[in-house]
Scaffold this motif. Structure first.
Motif, PDB file in Angstrom:
ATOM      1  N   TRP A  88       0.814  -1.211   0.000  1.00 33.13           N
ATOM      2  CA  TRP A  88       0.000   0.000   0.000  1.00 33.13           C
ATOM      3  C   TRP A  88       0.853   1.268   0.000  1.00 33.13           C
ATOM      4  CZ3 TRP A  88      -3.560  -1.846   4.591  1.00 33.13           C
ATOM      5  CH2 TRP A  88      -4.421  -2.849   4.127  1.00 33.13           C
ATOM      6  N   THR A 215     -15.404  10.755   8.015  1.00 27.79           N
ATOM      7  CA  THR A 215     -15.975   9.466   7.628  1.00 27.79           C
ATOM      8  C   THR A 215     -17.058   9.174   8.645  1.00 27.79           C
ATOM      9  OG1 THR A 215     -13.889   8.639   6.718  1.00 27.79           O
ATOM     10  CG2 THR A 215     -15.553   6.999   7.300  1.00 27.79           C
ATOM     11  N   ASP A 412     -10.838  -7.563   3.203  1.00 26.04           N
ATOM     12  CA  ASP A 412     -10.572  -6.924   1.918  1.00 26.04           C
ATOM     13  C   ASP A 412     -11.807  -6.266   1.318  1.00 26.04           C
ATOM     14  OD1 ASP A 412      -8.624  -6.215   0.024  1.00 26.04           O
ATOM     15  OD2 ASP A 412      -9.273  -7.791  -1.338  1.00 26.04           O
ATOM     16  N   PRO A 414     -14.414  -3.148   1.492  1.00 25.20           N
ATOM     17  CA  PRO A 414     -14.633  -1.852   2.131  1.00 25.20           C
ATOM     18  C   PRO A 414     -15.940  -1.860   2.902  1.00 25.20           C
ATOM     19  CG  PRO A 414     -15.067  -1.701  -0.226  1.00 25.20           C
ATOM     20  CD  PRO A 414     -14.482  -3.060   0.018  1.00 25.20           C
ATOM     21  N   GLY A 424     -18.145   7.536   3.145  1.00 21.58           N
ATOM     22  CA  GLY A 424     -16.779   7.061   3.277  1.00 21.58           C
ATOM     23  C   GLY A 424     -16.754   5.601   3.698  1.00 21.58           C
ATOM     24  N   SER A 425     -15.577   4.992   3.623  1.00 25.38           N
ATOM     25  CA  SER A 425     -15.462   3.581   3.988  1.00 25.38           C
ATOM     26  C   SER A 425     -14.072   3.312   4.541  1.00 25.38           C
ATOM     27  CB  SER A 425     -15.735   2.681   2.775  1.00 25.38           C
ATOM     28  OG  SER A 425     -14.846   2.979   1.717  1.00 25.38           O
ATOM     29  N   TYR A 426     -13.956   2.159   5.189  1.00 26.98           N
ATOM     30  CA  TYR A 426     -12.650   1.720   5.673  1.00 26.98           C
ATOM     31  C   TYR A 426     -12.617   0.201   5.661  1.00 26.98           C
ATOM     32  CZ  TYR A 426     -14.360   0.758  10.504  1.00 26.98           C
ATOM     33  OH  TYR A 426     -15.003   0.282  11.624  1.00 26.98           O
ATOM     34  N   GLU A 429      -7.551  -1.974   2.191  1.00 25.40           N
ATOM     35  CA  GLU A 429      -6.889  -0.882   1.479  1.00 25.40           C
ATOM     36  C   GLU A 429      -7.696   0.406   1.551  1.00 25.40           C
ATOM     37  OE1 GLU A 429      -4.525  -0.133  -2.746  1.00 25.40           O
ATOM     38  OE2 GLU A 429      -5.741  -1.936  -2.466  1.00 25.40           O
ATOM     39  N   GLU A 430      -9.027   0.288   1.566  1.00 26.47           N
ATOM     40  CA  GLU A 430      -9.854   1.495   1.663  1.00 26.47           C
ATOM     41  C   GLU A 430      -9.602   2.236   2.972  1.00 26.47           C
ATOM     42  OE1 GLU A 430     -11.448  -0.507  -1.763  1.00 26.47           O
ATOM     43  OE2 GLU A 430     -10.906  -1.269   0.226  1.00 26.47           O
ATOM     44  N   LYS A 433      -6.403   4.189   2.570  1.00 27.74           N
ATOM     45  CA  LYS A 433      -6.605   5.353   1.710  1.00 27.74           C
ATOM     46  C   LYS A 433      -7.481   6.412   2.374  1.00 27.74           C
ATOM     47  CE  LYS A 433      -5.708   3.090  -2.712  1.00 27.74           C
ATOM     48  NZ  LYS A 433      -6.254   2.675  -4.040  1.00 27.74           N
ATOM     49  N   THR A 434      -8.432   5.991   3.210  1.00 23.61           N
ATOM     50  CA  THR A 434      -9.275   6.958   3.922  1.00 23.61           C
ATOM     51  C   THR A 434      -8.430   7.887   4.783  1.00 23.61           C
ATOM     52  OG1 THR A 434     -11.307   5.664   3.941  1.00 23.61           O
ATOM     53  CG2 THR A 434     -10.969   7.127   5.806  1.00 23.61           C
TER      54      THR A 434
END
Length: 471
Positions: A88, A215, A412, A414, A424-426, A429-430, A433-434
């Motif tokens: 990442w 978020t 994996d 979001p 928004g999301s987490y 990888e999301e 990036k958040t």
């Protein structure tokens, strides 16, 4: 510590973390990895202490609810961050068209700075450490505001975070609504909130004053749709744990069921059969989590009373004469629903399950679409065409097909809402990036043709560029 002292302490922590981040604005891979491993150790080495603290906060919190909903999910998320962090962090190459050659383009993910994490009471460990793991992986510092309804978990987490991290790296604070209000008004580089839609609006309003990005992981009424061709027994087996885990005090718990016409009684009986196998008795049953406090318990009792008063049929799936004492409220089915009932106007967040009949799948889809977009939607069908019809024609933060709630635990995928259920999301990888800024970088070497585009305009080069690229 009184409220004024808590607020002063919060402001000092915030100032300290800001200063520390400015001195070290891009922690390297080893530093981030070390932080994630410390977070993992903090959790693994103190599992029993967390289980005991959660049990005290709820009155009775199933040890397995805590292991599944708070500890397993948190450890899994941390491990996923550890496994993927190096990938990442690598800059991403991007395409540069011939018009801008010779040049190179890339995106580098830069830490945002100091992150504020507002945590609800229902899964206080997972919903504190999940966002924290993503924030640390992205290279940030963080202050965590815990719920006032989980004082024992807050005290334990504060103690452990203090022993594992410097306070200018990660800090935990408690406090009532006034502290939360001040927290939301600070100039964080990002605010992450999990909780109700009503409070989410207040957090977003406060953050907007400082243009702080947010978020919002909210909730809503997550529907479960059972296909006419689906075995009712199978559907119940697939959805009931998602509803009874933590006694339904889960943002993605199925909120109501859309049941094929003529199958409501079968569904009700099968739910009763499954519930009583899982929980033969709920009074003082350590496997069955209590409603967290008297306020939440009375809210749920009032939802049932309001539905009864407006003509609903109510079926408790266990008889528990001591339930008010222990706040172990049995799963309660509500049928003969009307839209004026409060239970159909707000998120239930507890062990109450309305059942609504539908004639056609189009009618079920319309019922969902006529309401706010939910955080989750559940489909019980092995018909792939019908699955796709529902997915394409509805909106929801996430979907489970023939399961409930466990999409949240898939690292994996979001996780986030849409519209009133969040933004928004987490996770995975999301999440990285958040909590990062995707910095675009265009790089040129010694050769550059840009001066050829300088004025005076109207040259052969200008006309050629326009001819080739404006078409």
């Amino acid at each position: 510590m009184d409220t004024a002292t808590q607020i002063d302490h919060l402001k000092q922590l915030f100032k300290s973390q800001k200063a520390a981040f400015n001195k070290s604005p891009f922690p390297d891979y080893r530093k981030r990895l070390n932080n994630l491993n410390k977070l993992k150790s903090l959790l693994l080495d103190n599992q029993q202490q967390f289980i005991e603290a959660l049990n005290k906060d709820f009155g009775n919190r199933s040890a397995d609810d805590s292991k599944i909903g708070d500890i397993l999910t948190s450890v899994s998320g941390i491990n996923y961050n550890i496994s993927n962090l190096k990938r990442w962090m690598k800059p991403e190459k991007r395409h540069v068209s011939v018009l801008f050659q010779p040049a190179k383009a890339r995106v580098e993910y830069q830490p945002l700075g100091v992150v504020g994490i507002l945590v609800p009471w229902n899964y206080p460990v997972f919903l504190a450490l999940g966002p924290l793991a993503a924030a640390l992986a992205a290279g940030n510092r963080a202050i965590i505001k815990m719920s006032e309804f989980t004082p024992n978990t807050t005290a334990l987490l504060t103690k452990l975070v203090t022993s594992h991290f410097d306070e200018d790296e990660v800090s935990v604070v408690g406090g009532e609504a006034e502290v939360a209000s001040v927290f939301s008004s600070l100039t964080f580089d990002h605010i992450f909130f999990t909780g109700s839609t009503a409070v989410g609006k207040l957090v977003m309003k406060a953050a907007a004053e400082n243009l702080v990005p947010v978020t919002l992981e909210l909730g809503g009424k997550s529907p479960a749709i059972i296909d006419k061709k689906m075995s009712i027994k199978t559907a119940v087996e697939r959805l009931i744990l998602g509803k009874t885990l933590n006694s339904g005090q889960t943002c993605v718990a199925p909120d109501y069921i859309l049941c094929p016409k003529g199958k409501v009684q079968e569904l009700s009986d099968e739910l009763a059969n499954s519930f009583n196998k899982m929980f033969p008795g709920i009074n003082e049953n350590n496997d069955y989590t209590s409603v967290v406090n008297d306020g939440q318990y009375n809210r749920l009792i009032n939802l049932i009373a309001d539905a009864k008063a407006k003509g609903a049929s109510v079926r408790e799936l266990a008889i528990n004469p001591e339930c008010q004492k222990s706040r172990q409220l049995p799963l309660t089915l509500i049928t003969n629903i009307s839209n004026d009932m409060t239970v159909m106007q707000e998120e239930i967040f507890g062990p109450i399950l309305p059942i609504i009949e539908y004639d056609t799948i189009e009618q079920a889809i319309s019922y969902v679409n006529d309401r706010d977009r939910p955080l989750a939607l559940y489909i019980y069908s092995f018909d792939k065409k019908l699955q796709q019809q529902i997915i394409k024609q509805t909106h929801a933060g996430g979907v489970c097909i023939n399961d409930a709630a466990f999409h949240v635990a898939v690292d994996d995928l979001p996780f986030g809402g849409v519209g009133p259920s969040g933004m928004g999301s987490y996770h995975g990888e999301e999440g990285f990036k958040t909590f990062s800024h995707a910095k675009s970088i265009l790089s040129r070497g010694k050769i550059s043709f840009t001066p050829m585009l300088f004025p005076p305009y109207g040259t052969f080069i200008h006309n050629l560029v326009y001819k080739l690229f404006i078409r």
